[in-house]
Structures are given as C-alpha cells and as structure tokens.
Design an enzyme around this catalytic site. Structure first.
Site, PDB file in Angstrom:
ATOM      1  N   ASN A 137      19.827 -10.108  18.220  1.00  0.00           N
ATOM      2  CA  ASN A 137      20.927 -10.016  19.173  1.00  0.00           C
ATOM      3  C   ASN A 137      21.754 -11.295  19.052  1.00  0.00           C
ATOM      4  O   ASN A 137      21.303 -12.355  19.456  1.00  0.00           O
ATOM      5  CB  ASN A 137      20.339  -9.870  20.590  1.00  0.00           C
ATOM      6  CG  ASN A 137      21.394  -9.948  21.674  1.00  0.00           C
ATOM      7  OD1 ASN A 137      22.593  -9.883  21.405  1.00  0.00           O
ATOM      8  ND2 ASN A 137      20.948 -10.092  22.919  1.00  0.00           N
ATOM      9  N   LYS A 162      24.483 -12.019  20.557  1.00  0.00           N
ATOM     10  CA  LYS A 162      25.214 -12.377  21.786  1.00  0.00           C
ATOM     11  C   LYS A 162      26.677 -12.719  21.422  1.00  0.00           C
ATOM     12  O   LYS A 162      27.218 -12.117  20.507  1.00  0.00           O
ATOM     13  CB  LYS A 162      24.492 -13.513  22.503  1.00  0.00           C
ATOM     14  CG  LYS A 162      22.998 -13.179  22.679  1.00  0.00           C
ATOM     15  CD  LYS A 162      22.250 -14.073  23.606  1.00  0.00           C
ATOM     16  CE  LYS A 162      20.808 -13.613  23.695  1.00  0.00           C
ATOM     17  NZ  LYS A 162      20.003 -14.387  24.614  1.00  0.00           N
ATOM     18  N   HIS A 214      20.599  -5.630  28.915  1.00  0.00           N
ATOM     19  CA  HIS A 214      20.084  -6.986  28.647  1.00  0.00           C
ATOM     20  C   HIS A 214      20.195  -7.808  29.939  1.00  0.00           C
ATOM     21  O   HIS A 214      21.136  -7.620  30.718  1.00  0.00           O
ATOM     22  CB  HIS A 214      20.894  -7.636  27.525  1.00  0.00           C
ATOM     23  CG  HIS A 214      20.301  -8.935  27.076  1.00  0.00           C
ATOM     24  ND1 HIS A 214      20.485 -10.108  27.771  1.00  0.00           N
ATOM     25  CD2 HIS A 214      19.499  -9.243  26.020  1.00  0.00           C
ATOM     26  CE1 HIS A 214      19.824 -11.085  27.156  1.00  0.00           C
ATOM     27  NE2 HIS A 214      19.222 -10.587  26.090  1.00  0.00           N
ATOM     28  N   GLU A 231      21.200 -10.681  30.520  1.00  0.00           N
ATOM     29  CA  GLU A 231      22.479 -11.383  30.689  1.00  0.00           C
ATOM     30  C   GLU A 231      23.550 -10.432  31.218  1.00  0.00           C
ATOM     31  O   GLU A 231      24.414 -10.812  32.009  1.00  0.00           O
ATOM     32  CB  GLU A 231      22.908 -12.031  29.356  1.00  0.00           C
ATOM     33  CG  GLU A 231      22.066 -13.278  29.077  1.00  0.00           C
ATOM     34  CD  GLU A 231      21.846 -13.583  27.610  1.00  0.00           C
ATOM     35  OE1 GLU A 231      22.598 -13.094  26.756  1.00  0.00           O
ATOM     36  OE2 GLU A 231      20.890 -14.336  27.319  1.00  0.00           O
ATOM     37  N   GLU A 251      11.620  -8.408  28.018  1.00  0.00           N
ATOM     38  CA  GLU A 251      12.154  -9.756  27.831  1.00  0.00           C
ATOM     39  C   GLU A 251      12.043 -10.536  29.134  1.00  0.00           C
ATOM     40  O   GLU A 251      12.944 -10.450  29.991  1.00  0.00           O
ATOM     41  CB  GLU A 251      13.624  -9.672  27.411  1.00  0.00           C
ATOM     42  CG  GLU A 251      13.845  -8.976  26.098  1.00  0.00           C
ATOM     43  CD  GLU A 251      15.085  -9.511  25.408  1.00  0.00           C
ATOM     44  OE1 GLU A 251      14.950 -10.026  24.298  1.00  0.00           O
ATOM     45  OE2 GLU A 251      16.176  -9.451  26.008  1.00  0.00           O
ATOM     46  N   GLY A 254      15.972 -17.858  25.556  1.00  0.00           N
ATOM     47  CA  GLY A 254      16.801 -19.021  25.255  1.00  0.00           C
ATOM     48  C   GLY A 254      16.228 -20.338  25.756  1.00  0.00           C
ATOM     49  O   GLY A 254      16.914 -21.358  25.766  1.00  0.00           O
ATOM     50  N   SER A 259      12.569 -16.225  22.977  1.00  0.00           N
ATOM     51  CA  SER A 259      12.185 -17.366  22.139  1.00  0.00           C
ATOM     52  C   SER A 259      11.245 -16.990  20.992  1.00  0.00           C
ATOM     53  O   SER A 259      10.333 -17.744  20.646  1.00  0.00           O
ATOM     54  CB  SER A 259      11.576 -18.475  22.997  1.00  0.00           C
ATOM     55  OG  SER A 259      12.529 -18.959  23.926  1.00  0.00           O
TER      56      SER A 259
END
Ligand code: PGA
Length: 244
Positions: free
Chosen positions: A9, A11, A94, A96, A163, A169, A208
């Site tokens: 991904n 992003k 996701h 985010e 996730e 991240g 990660s």
C-alpha cells in the site's frame, strides 16, 4: 490451499514518473511463483502501474473506491473506472480512511458489496487502536468491525487484513503470537458468518511488516499474507515478496 498474498500500500506516495521508475527497478527481482503480489499506488499512477506490470504476474490494486456507479460525488472514483484501468484489487476501510475521512463500517459494507459485484477483490481492513488493546477490547472491537463491514457478504474472494493501528507506521510490529491470535479469532468470526468459505478467505496481517519479520509472520497458521505500507516503497519489498 490459500494462495499467499503480499500486498503493498503506497498511500499518498510516488508520482507517475516515480511509479514507472519503481517497476523498472523492482520487477526484474520479483519472483511471484505461487504467490499473489499486489501493488496499490495512488489513483493517478494506476494506469502506469498496470502498463508496467502487464507482462508480469504482479497485480494492481486501488486504495479506495466509491460504492455508487456515478454521479455527484466530487473527488471520488467508481469501481467501473478502476476496472477499466485494469485494476484487480481494492483496499477498503483502511484505518487511515476510517480516521481521516470518516469511513464507517456501513460505508465499508457498501463498498465491499460493490467491489465484489464489479469483480474487484476487496482487501477489507480492520484493527484496534492502542487504547482499545490496553483496555482488553481488541476482540470485541474487531468482531464488531467484521460483523458490520461484512454484513450480508459470504464470498470466498474476500480478503481481510488485520492491521492493529498501533503497529501501522510505528515500527512496532505485533508479535507473531499477537497477530496470529487475532487472525485466528477473525477466521472464527468468519466461520460463523461465512461457514465453509471462512477456510478459503485470505487473512493478512499489516503493521510495520519488513524483510526481517515477514518469515515469522508468514509461518502463522491463519496469516495468509501481509499488507505492507512503508517497506513497500523501497527495495525491501523485493525481499519481502521473495521471502523463503
Ligand atoms: P506500515 O503500514 O507497513 O507502514 O506500518 C501498513 C498499512 O498501513 O497498511
């Protein structure tokens, strides 16, 4: 029996030019034998990515889509548009998107249904934040996300990505025990909802993931693949895809 799936991904990273350069450099090193490899660039780079990977086994995914076919939805992209561009996968829900763009289980549900109808493979993301984990709410929260996001859906093409938000991240990867514990739980919830399809649905871990932890994560019984953010932008991704 479940084919391994390694997805990247990107992003909001890489211009079209950088996308073409990435594939020029990476493709010769990628060995997809027996594995699905999917890269999800930004909408603008999708066509370049599809073109660059046309003669390879690498597949291209989008990071989002709208559930309506067309209309007054400024800034949005439909499933049909993605299909026309040669896209095969789409990440939906996701964390985010849920955090910054108010994506809900209800909108995720509509998107997953539309993706499946359009023959796009949805990668549906779920996962708790640090506070929820510390309060012991992980399982209840993930169950609710799965039940609501996948309401009325029973399809072996589904892909679910666990996730944990605290691992995204941050450089803090869930241990393989923590990741497997929740992925096994997710398969159990899918079993209640989707019966025998739950054994065919692929469950990914994301947060990660890197070249050093991929092998251990992939050795877990209920982890069929990974969704990779940061490390998918670099040459590390070749090592992740080719892990042995
Ligand atoms: P990360 O991101 O690998 O950079 O932690 C994962 C993701 O958001 O899918």
């Amino acid at each position: 029996m479940r084919k391994e799936l390694i997805a990247g991904n990107w992003k909001m990273n890489k211009t079209c030019q950088q996308t073409r350069q990435y594939f020029e450099e990476m493709l010769p090193g990628i060995d997809c034998e027996g594995r699905d490899v999917v890269i999800c660039p930004t909408y603008l780079s999708l066509k370049d990515a599809v073109e660059a990977t046309a003669k390879t086994n690498v597949k291209i995914g989008a990071q989002n889509m709208h559930y309506e076919e067309s209309g007054a939805f400024t800034g949005e992209v439909s499933a049909e548009m993605l299909k026309e561009a040669g896209v095969q996968f789409v990440i939906i829900g996701h964390s985010e998107r849920r955090t910054y763009y108010a994506e809900t289980n209800e909108s995720v549900n509509k998107k997953v249904k539309k993706a499946l109808l359009s023959e796009l493979t949805p990668i549906v993301c779920v996962g708790e934040n640090l506070d929820q984990r510390q309060k012991g709410e992980t399982f209840d929260f993930v169950r609710e996300q799965i039940e609501k996001s996948l309401e009325g859906i029973n399809d072996e093409r589904l892909v679910v990505a666990y996730e944990p938000i605290w691992a995204i991240g941050t450089g803090v990867t869930a241990t393989s025990e923590q990741a497997e514990e929740v992925c096994e739980f997710i398969r159990g919830v899918l079993g209640e909802k989707c019966k025998e399809n739950s054994e065919k649905i692929r469950i990914l871990y994301g947060g990660s993931v890197n070249a050093s932890n991929i092998k251990e994560l992939m050795s877990c019984k209920d982890i069929d693949g990974v969704l990779v953010g940061g490390a998918s932008l670099k040459s590390d991704f070749v090592k992740i895809v080719n892990y042995e």
